[in-house]
Design a protein around this motif. Structure first.
Motif, PDB file in Angstrom:
ATOM      1  N   CYS A   1      37.592  -1.054  65.575  1.00  0.00           N
ATOM      2  CA  CYS A   1      36.561  -0.661  65.039  1.00  0.00           C
ATOM      3  C   CYS A   1      35.265  -0.977  64.948  1.00  0.00           C
ATOM      4  O   CYS A   1      33.918  -0.120  65.275  1.00  0.00           O
ATOM      5  CB  CYS A   1      36.590  -1.771  63.808  1.00  0.00           C
ATOM      6  SG  CYS A   1      37.959  -0.284  62.196  1.00  0.00           S
ATOM      7  N   ASP A   2      34.733  -2.403  65.689  1.00  0.00           N
ATOM      8  CA  ASP A   2      33.555  -2.743  66.203  1.00  0.00           C
ATOM      9  C   ASP A   2      33.065  -1.691  67.850  1.00  0.00           C
ATOM     10  O   ASP A   2      31.877  -1.576  67.509  1.00  0.00           O
ATOM     11  CB  ASP A   2      33.744  -4.217  67.259  1.00  0.00           C
ATOM     12  CG  ASP A   2      33.573  -4.994  65.872  1.00  0.00           C
ATOM     13  OD1 ASP A   2      33.476  -5.244  64.687  1.00  0.00           O
ATOM     14  OD2 ASP A   2      34.103  -5.978  65.915  1.00  0.00           O
TER      15      ASP A   2
ATOM     16  N   LYS B   1      39.256  -5.567  64.541  1.00  0.00           N
ATOM     17  CA  LYS B   1      38.401  -5.557  64.434  1.00  0.00           C
ATOM     18  C   LYS B   1      37.751  -5.280  65.822  1.00  0.00           C
ATOM     19  O   LYS B   1      36.756  -4.314  65.889  1.00  0.00           O
ATOM     20  CB  LYS B   1      38.893  -7.279  64.306  1.00  0.00           C
ATOM     21  CG  LYS B   1      36.762  -7.754  64.141  1.00  0.00           C
ATOM     22  CD  LYS B   1      36.350  -7.480  63.446  1.00  0.00           C
ATOM     23  CE  LYS B   1      34.964  -7.585  62.661  1.00  0.00           C
ATOM     24  NZ  LYS B   1      34.467  -7.642  63.645  1.00  0.00           N
TER      25      LYS B   1
ATOM     26  N   GLU C   1      38.835  -4.485  56.341  1.00  0.00           N
ATOM     27  CA  GLU C   1      38.658  -5.732  56.387  1.00  0.00           C
ATOM     28  C   GLU C   1      37.812  -5.743  57.400  1.00  0.00           C
ATOM     29  O   GLU C   1      37.090  -6.625  57.426  1.00  0.00           O
ATOM     30  CB  GLU C   1      39.660  -6.629  56.055  1.00  0.00           C
ATOM     31  CG  GLU C   1      40.557  -6.851  54.260  1.00  0.00           C
ATOM     32  CD  GLU C   1      40.149  -6.935  53.569  1.00  0.00           C
ATOM     33  OE1 GLU C   1      38.808  -8.666  54.378  1.00  0.00           O
ATOM     34  OE2 GLU C   1      39.544  -7.203  52.442  1.00  0.00           O
ATOM     35  N   ALA C   2      38.187  -5.073  58.233  1.00  0.00           N
ATOM     36  CA  ALA C   2      37.824  -4.831  59.725  1.00  0.00           C
ATOM     37  C   ALA C   2      36.923  -4.109  60.080  1.00  0.00           C
ATOM     38  O   ALA C   2      35.611  -4.131  60.833  1.00  0.00           O
ATOM     39  CB  ALA C   2      38.628  -4.180  60.880  1.00  0.00           C
ATOM     40  N   THR C   3      36.270  -3.256  59.315  1.00  0.00           N
ATOM     41  CA  THR C   3      35.355  -2.996  58.617  1.00  0.00           C
ATOM     42  C   THR C   3      33.797  -3.012  57.599  1.00  0.00           C
ATOM     43  O   THR C   3      33.397  -2.506  56.681  1.00  0.00           O
ATOM     44  CB  THR C   3      34.960  -1.042  58.580  1.00  0.00           C
ATOM     45  OG1 THR C   3      35.868  -1.523  57.154  1.00  0.00           O
ATOM     46  CG2 THR C   3      36.041  -0.939  59.600  1.00  0.00           C
ATOM     47  N   ARG C   4      34.044  -4.245  57.202  1.00  0.00           N
ATOM     48  CA  ARG C   4      33.648  -4.948  55.834  1.00  0.00           C
ATOM     49  C   ARG C   4      31.696  -5.065  55.772  1.00  0.00           C
ATOM     50  O   ARG C   4      31.530  -4.513  55.023  1.00  0.00           O
ATOM     51  CB  ARG C   4      33.869  -5.947  55.439  1.00  0.00           C
ATOM     52  CG  ARG C   4      33.607  -6.762  54.138  1.00  0.00           C
ATOM     53  CD  ARG C   4      34.211  -8.121  53.760  1.00  0.00           C
ATOM     54  NE  ARG C   4      34.930  -8.417  53.727  1.00  0.00           N
ATOM     55  CZ  ARG C   4      35.844  -7.415  52.184  1.00  0.00           C
ATOM     56  NH1 ARG C   4      34.874  -8.031  50.882  1.00  0.00           N
ATOM     57  NH2 ARG C   4      36.814  -7.672  52.018  1.00  0.00           N
TER      58      ARG C   4
ATOM     59  N   THR D   1      42.271  -1.832  57.848  1.00  0.00           N
ATOM     60  CA  THR D   1      41.429  -1.474  58.375  1.00  0.00           C
ATOM     61  C   THR D   1      39.553  -1.888  57.755  1.00  0.00           C
ATOM     62  O   THR D   1      38.820  -1.655  58.430  1.00  0.00           O
ATOM     63  CB  THR D   1      41.069  -0.335  58.936  1.00  0.00           C
ATOM     64  OG1 THR D   1      42.851   0.045  59.076  1.00  0.00           O
ATOM     65  CG2 THR D   1      40.305   0.374  59.462  1.00  0.00           C
TER      66      THR D   1
ATOM     67  N   ASP E   1      45.556  -7.285  63.159  1.00  0.00           N
ATOM     68  CA  ASP E   1      44.670  -7.866  62.664  1.00  0.00           C
ATOM     69  C   ASP E   1      43.039  -7.876  63.897  1.00  0.00           C
ATOM     70  O   ASP E   1      42.367  -7.122  63.764  1.00  0.00           O
ATOM     71  CB  ASP E   1      44.146  -9.219  61.939  1.00  0.00           C
ATOM     72  CG  ASP E   1      44.896  -8.860  60.343  1.00  0.00           C
ATOM     73  OD1 ASP E   1      45.358  -7.742  60.342  1.00  0.00           O
ATOM     74  OD2 ASP E   1      45.397  -9.760  60.337  1.00  0.00           O
ATOM     75  N   ARG E   2      43.744  -8.853  64.906  1.00  0.00           N
ATOM     76  CA  ARG E   2      42.538  -8.651  65.964  1.00  0.00           C
ATOM     77  C   ARG E   2      42.247  -7.204  66.372  1.00  0.00           C
ATOM     78  O   ARG E   2      40.981  -6.705  67.364  1.00  0.00           O
ATOM     79  CB  ARG E   2      43.236  -9.482  67.131  1.00  0.00           C
ATOM     80  CG  ARG E   2      42.050  -9.636  68.250  1.00  0.00           C
ATOM     81  CD  ARG E   2      42.908 -10.772  69.845  1.00  0.00           C
ATOM     82  NE  ARG E   2      42.021 -10.566  70.394  1.00  0.00           N
ATOM     83  CZ  ARG E   2      42.022  -9.872  71.521  1.00  0.00           C
ATOM     84  NH1 ARG E   2      42.952  -8.432  71.799  1.00  0.00           N
ATOM     85  NH2 ARG E   2      41.285  -9.820  73.005  1.00  0.00           N
TER      86      ARG E   2
END
Length: 270
Positions: free
Chosen positions: A165-166, A162, A200-203, A198, A158-159
């Motif tokens: 994606c950032d 994120k 979730e990481a781009t919410r 993914t 998950d890390r």
């Protein structure tokens, strides 16, 4: 907005995923590869990834490796890659380059970004570059106004999702399975779960998520399009050119295949 960002936004507004095709520049020669990418766009590709042929393609399966080897044997250079990028842009699609990091570094990071932008390209996919080591590329792509596309995989924490994606702009490339490119009988079961994670990481950013690896027909394209923002296909295009007896036949087969995939993507309109 880059052409890529605008293209993905328009597809999303229409309630569908974008169709993204991959093809290596210079296969079987530069002029022929321009003809093929034009057929891909005419058949319905919204975006074309122009592959920069490389001698150590760790992510590529045997079909794309064979195509890239022929392009290298024909003497394809980065300048030729930019000529194919220009042809894609002139045909009306968003043009990307997919390249391993070594050729970009050897060319000169700032020069590569500037020449890519001058050719009308929107961005670059770098499959073997991670954000922590991408400082020079982040600076160069910012200066040139290019999108930068990094990859996530089913093994990504998950890390890691994120972080990747950032650092990405344009879209994030979700590799649907742990393996190399190639056609498969069915879409990997890991693909949908990876897109969900993914998301979730781009919410906060709303960054589009595009899925590649293993998609080989219209039904599979429709399946992936039902949950992703873009469907990426490469091996099927290369296979049709490798198997064709001449360029005219190859072009017709490529256009037909793109149309089949485009129909699948649109059939899954959400």
């Amino acid at each position: 907005m880059t052409t890529l960002q605008r293209t993905l936004a328009e597809a999303r507004a229409a309630g569908r995923a974008a169709l993204i095709g991959y093809y290596p520049a210079g296969f079987p020669d530069v002029e022929s590869s321009i003809r093929i990418v034009q057929e891909m766009v005419a058949g319905g590709c919204d975006v074309v990834e122009v592959g920069l042929p490389y001698s150590d393609p760790t992510m590529d399966g045997p079909v794309i490796q064979q195509a890239a080897d022929r392009a290298l044997a024909a003497g394809t250079t980065p300048k030729d890659v930019f000529a194919v990028v220009r042809a894609v842009a002139e045909a009306g699609a968003a043009a990307l380059v997919m390249s391993y990091w070594n050729p970009i570094e050897r060319y000169g990071v700032d020069a590569f970004a500037a020449d890519m932008a001058a050719a009308g390209g929107s961005g670059v996919i770098t499959p073997d570059l991670i954000p922590e080591e991408a400082g020079p590329w982040i600076s160069a792509s910012d200066a040139a106004g290019l999108d930068r596309i990094f990859l996530v995989a089913p093994s990504s924490t998950d890390r890691r999702l994120k972080l990747t994606c950032d650092a990405s702009r344009g879209f994030v490339y979700a590799a649907s399975l742990m393996g190399v490119t190639g056609t498969r009988d069915k879409v990997a079961a890991t693909a949908r779960k990876l897109v969900e994670r993914t998301r979730e990481a781009t919410r906060d950013s709303g960054l589009p998520i595009c899925v590649g690896l293993g998609i080989s027909n219209g039904d599979q394209a429709a399946e992936v399009a039902s949950y992703a923002d873009g469907v990426i296909v490469g091996t099927g295009f290369c296979r049709r050119v490798l198997d064709a007896p001449d360029l005219d036949t190859a072009g017709a087969r490529v256009r037909s295949f793109a149309a089949e995939l485009a129909e699948g993507v649109r059939a899954a309109a959400r």
